[in-house]
Design a protein around this motif. Structure first.
Motif, short mmCIF file in Angstrom:
data_model
loop_
_atom_site.label_atom_id
_atom_site.label_comp_id
_atom_site.label_asym_id
_atom_site.label_seq_id
_atom_site.Cartn_x
_atom_site.Cartn_y
_atom_site.Cartn_z
N GLN A 90 0.99 4.06 -3.03
CA GLN A 90 0.77 5.50 -2.79
C GLN A 90 1.91 6.33 -3.37
O GLN A 90 1.68 7.39 -3.96
N GLN A 115 -10.29 0.15 -5.79
CA GLN A 115 -10.21 -0.68 -4.59
C GLN A 115 -10.58 -2.13 -4.90
O GLN A 115 -9.92 -3.06 -4.44
N SER A 139 0.82 -1.21 0.00
CA SER A 139 0.00 0.00 0.00
C SER A 139 0.86 1.26 0.00
O SER A 139 0.52 2.24 -0.67
#
Length: 78
Positions: free
Chosen positions: A25, A48, A21
C-alpha cells in the motif's frame, strides 16, 4: 511534528513491519506520485489474482513443470 520527524517516524514504521500488504500500500502511494505504469492500469481483480499467486509461490504452493506435464498427459492423453 515537523517534516523531518515525520519522515523518521515513517521510516522506523516501514522497517519494523512484516506485513507485505502494508508495504504494498505504501508502494502504491509513491507510485501514484509518478506516471502510472502497467500495474496500475490492471483491474483490481487481476492485481489481486497476481498477488495471490505471488503469495502461493512464497508459501511453496507450486507445481513443477514435470508435474504439470504429467497431469496434462493424464487428462488429455498426449
Amino acid at each position: 511534528m515537523d517534516i523531518q520527524a515525520l519522515k523518521l517516524d515513517l521510516v522506523a514504521k516501514i522497517l519494523s513491519t512484516e506485513k507485505t500488504s502494508v508495504l504494498l500500500q505504501i508502494e502504491k502511494l509513491f507510485d501514484k506520485e509518478h506516471e502510472q505504469d502497467w500495474w496500475d492500469k490492471l483491474p483490481n481483480e487481476v492485481q489481486q489474482a497476481i498477488m495471490e499467486g505471488v503469495e502461493d509461490v512464497s508459501n511453496g504452493n507450486t507445481y513443477s513443470h514435470e508435474e504439470v506435464v504429467r497431469e496434462a498427459q493424464r487428462k488429455y492423453g498426449f
